[in-house]
Design a protein around this motif. Structure first.
Motif, PDB file in Angstrom:
ATOM      1  N   PHE A 209      56.861  29.744  42.258  1.00  0.00           N
ATOM      2  CA  PHE A 209      57.405  30.445  40.847  1.00  0.00           C
ATOM      3  C   PHE A 209      56.270  32.168  41.425  1.00  0.00           C
ATOM      4  N   THR A 210      57.341  33.096  42.086  1.00  0.00           N
ATOM      5  CA  THR A 210      56.563  34.471  42.070  1.00  0.00           C
ATOM      6  C   THR A 210      56.225  35.386  40.961  1.00  0.00           C
ATOM      7  N   ILE A 245      65.026  33.330  36.013  1.00  0.00           N
ATOM      8  CA  ILE A 245      66.619  34.128  35.820  1.00  0.00           C
ATOM      9  C   ILE A 245      67.185  35.905  35.660  1.00  0.00           C
ATOM     10  N   GLU A 246      65.880  36.727  36.216  1.00  0.00           N
ATOM     11  CA  GLU A 246      65.926  38.115  36.546  1.00  0.00           C
ATOM     12  C   GLU A 246      66.632  37.945  38.025  1.00  0.00           C
ATOM     13  N   ASN A 247      67.035  36.644  38.841  1.00  0.00           N
ATOM     14  CA  ASN A 247      66.261  36.572  40.095  1.00  0.00           C
ATOM     15  C   ASN A 247      65.863  37.532  41.016  1.00  0.00           C
ATOM     16  N   VAL A 248      64.459  37.523  41.220  1.00  0.00           N
ATOM     17  CA  VAL A 248      63.885  39.006  42.212  1.00  0.00           C
ATOM     18  C   VAL A 248      62.919  37.622  42.809  1.00  0.00           C
ATOM     19  N   SER A 249      62.037  37.985  44.033  1.00  0.00           N
ATOM     20  CA  SER A 249      61.221  37.455  44.224  1.00  0.00           C
ATOM     21  C   SER A 249      60.157  38.513  44.460  1.00  0.00           C
ATOM     22  N   GLN A 250      59.218  38.017  44.802  1.00  0.00           N
ATOM     23  CA  GLN A 250      57.725  38.996  45.189  1.00  0.00           C
ATOM     24  C   GLN A 250      57.261  38.403  46.403  1.00  0.00           C
ATOM     25  N   THR A 257      65.168  29.412  48.257  1.00  0.00           N
ATOM     26  CA  THR A 257      65.029  29.465  46.717  1.00  0.00           C
ATOM     27  C   THR A 257      66.432  28.282  46.244  1.00  0.00           C
ATOM     28  N   PHE A 258      65.749  28.229  44.854  1.00  0.00           N
ATOM     29  CA  PHE A 258      66.484  27.117  43.830  1.00  0.00           C
ATOM     30  C   PHE A 258      66.585  28.758  42.835  1.00  0.00           C
ATOM     31  N   TYR A 259      67.324  28.523  42.185  1.00  0.00           N
ATOM     32  CA  TYR A 259      67.724  29.482  41.411  1.00  0.00           C
ATOM     33  C   TYR A 259      69.066  28.681  40.471  1.00  0.00           C
ATOM     34  N   CYS A 260      68.589  28.586  38.708  1.00  0.00           N
ATOM     35  CA  CYS A 260      69.341  27.891  37.859  1.00  0.00           C
ATOM     36  C   CYS A 260      69.072  28.486  36.665  1.00  0.00           C
ATOM     37  N   LYS A 261      69.982  28.421  35.696  1.00  0.00           N
ATOM     38  CA  LYS A 261      69.605  28.798  34.057  1.00  0.00           C
ATOM     39  C   LYS A 261      69.620  27.788  33.518  1.00  0.00           C
ATOM     40  N   ASP A 262      69.592  26.261  33.061  1.00  0.00           N
ATOM     41  CA  ASP A 262      69.218  25.289  32.917  1.00  0.00           C
ATOM     42  C   ASP A 262      67.773  24.827  33.100  1.00  0.00           C
TER      43      ASP A 262
END
Length: 334
Positions: A209-210, A245-250, A257-262
């Motif tokens: 998690f960056t 939640i900002e959907n950004v990556s360093q 990637t895995f994106y989820c709001k839950d």
């Protein structure tokens, strides 16, 4: 506010020893943690487990802010009522005041201020109706810093144990509970399915998690070097980036990637990985609520106060050492 509320609870604690011998029959508990941040909500789950272990037949009300608490405490059967304050009190002042005083709707057997430095927590504890209240501990601050009492999740548990001993309530102290989201097996199984849809099921996975807020966030250059080293050291592992939640990556989305709001789904996916690495953040604490080992990266905040603990979890001070020494610790964990 800290100056105004600094003395609240001190006289109550001094009088506590005079209650020694009075019957403490705890069936209804109030925990005060008026905060909405994910990490801060997760950090009181050890206190909830401690209260349940001591008083297994009790019901617990919790004062919080925002609706995130609904997911965090969803599977804690002993949690009876969430008293949810608006996140922005001055925009909903009347509602804020109304909810604040709703803590007086019930008389509690025990009220606990979950964080000793919380001014609003102290005021809520004072407002609530109860004969027994835990505001703070009586250990000097300099002594606290030399022990694991300094950890924000553990301090309130030690204060509770001290208070109960002072009022003559005898019980056998259990081991220190760790952060928990009380995931169900169905949730964990679903997490494995989500992970397998992204990563080769034959490979073990290292989750990273960056992101982090403010100065806690490491630069893209820092993460780029770390990520390259990670690939070299663990060629047989899949590397998955859990996105904020900002959907950004360093690392510029170089890894799957895995994106989820839950938050429960995020946690259930992390539960199925071999290791989680990330800076001090709510997602780091969410990872610490699983059985997956966590490497917490600290450069700004106090790792003694916020570091992941229990199991193989470790907090790394990245102001000391270098990539080589940090990866030596990662090797030990894996």
């Amino acid at each position: 506010m800290k100056w105004v509320t600094g003395s609240i609870g001190k006289s109550h604690f001094k009088r506590a020893s005079k209650k020694n011998g009075e019957k403490l029959d705890v069936k209804h508990v109030l925990i005060c943690r008026p905060n909405q941040r994910l990490g801060n909500l997760l950090l009181i789950t050890p206190l909830i487990q401690e209260v349940i272990a001591i008083f297994p037949n009790c019901k617990i009300d919790i004062v919080v802010k925002g609706n995130m608490a609904l997911q965090v405490f969803e599977n804690f059967e002993h949690v009876d009522r969430l008293i949810i304050l608006p996140r922005k009190p001055f925009k909903e002042l009347l509602n804020y005041i109304k909810v604040w005083f709703s803590v007086r709707d019930r008389t509690y057997d025990l009220v606990i201020n979950a964080v000793k430095d919380s001014s609003s927590g102290k005021l809520l504890t004072k407002t609530a109706k109860s004969q027994f209240k835990v505001y703070d501990g009586f250990i000097k601050e300099e002594e606290v810093q030399l022990t694991d009492r300094a950890h924000i999740a553990k301090n309130c548990i030690y204060n509770l144990r001290d208070y109960l001993k002072l009022v003559g309530f005898e019980y056998q102290s259990s081991s220190m509970p760790k952060i928990s989201l009380a995931l169900l097996q169905d949730e964990i199984t679903n997490g494995k399915k989500m992970l397998d849809d992204i990563i080769d099921p034959k490979k073990e996975t290292i989750a990273i998690f960056t992101f982090a807020t403010g100065r806690k966030c490491y630069s893209p250059d820092w993460w780029s070097s770390f990520y390259e080293k990670l690939k070299i050291e663990y060629p047989n592992y899949a590397i998955l980036e859990v996105l904020p939640i900002e959907n950004v990556s360093q690392i510029a989305f170089e890894a799957p990637t895995f994106y989820c709001k839950d938050i429960r789904e995020i946690s259930s996916l992390i539960e199925n990985t071999a290791l989680f690495i990330g800076a001090d953040s709510g997602i780091m604490h969410l990872a610490a609520a699983t059985n997956t080992p966590v490497i917490g990266l600290f450069s700004v905040t106090d790792q003694k106060k916020y570091g992941p603990y229990g199991g193989n979890n470790r907090a790394l001070n990245t102001n000391a050492g270098n990539l080589t020494s940090w990866f030596e610790e990662i090797h030990e964990v894996l």
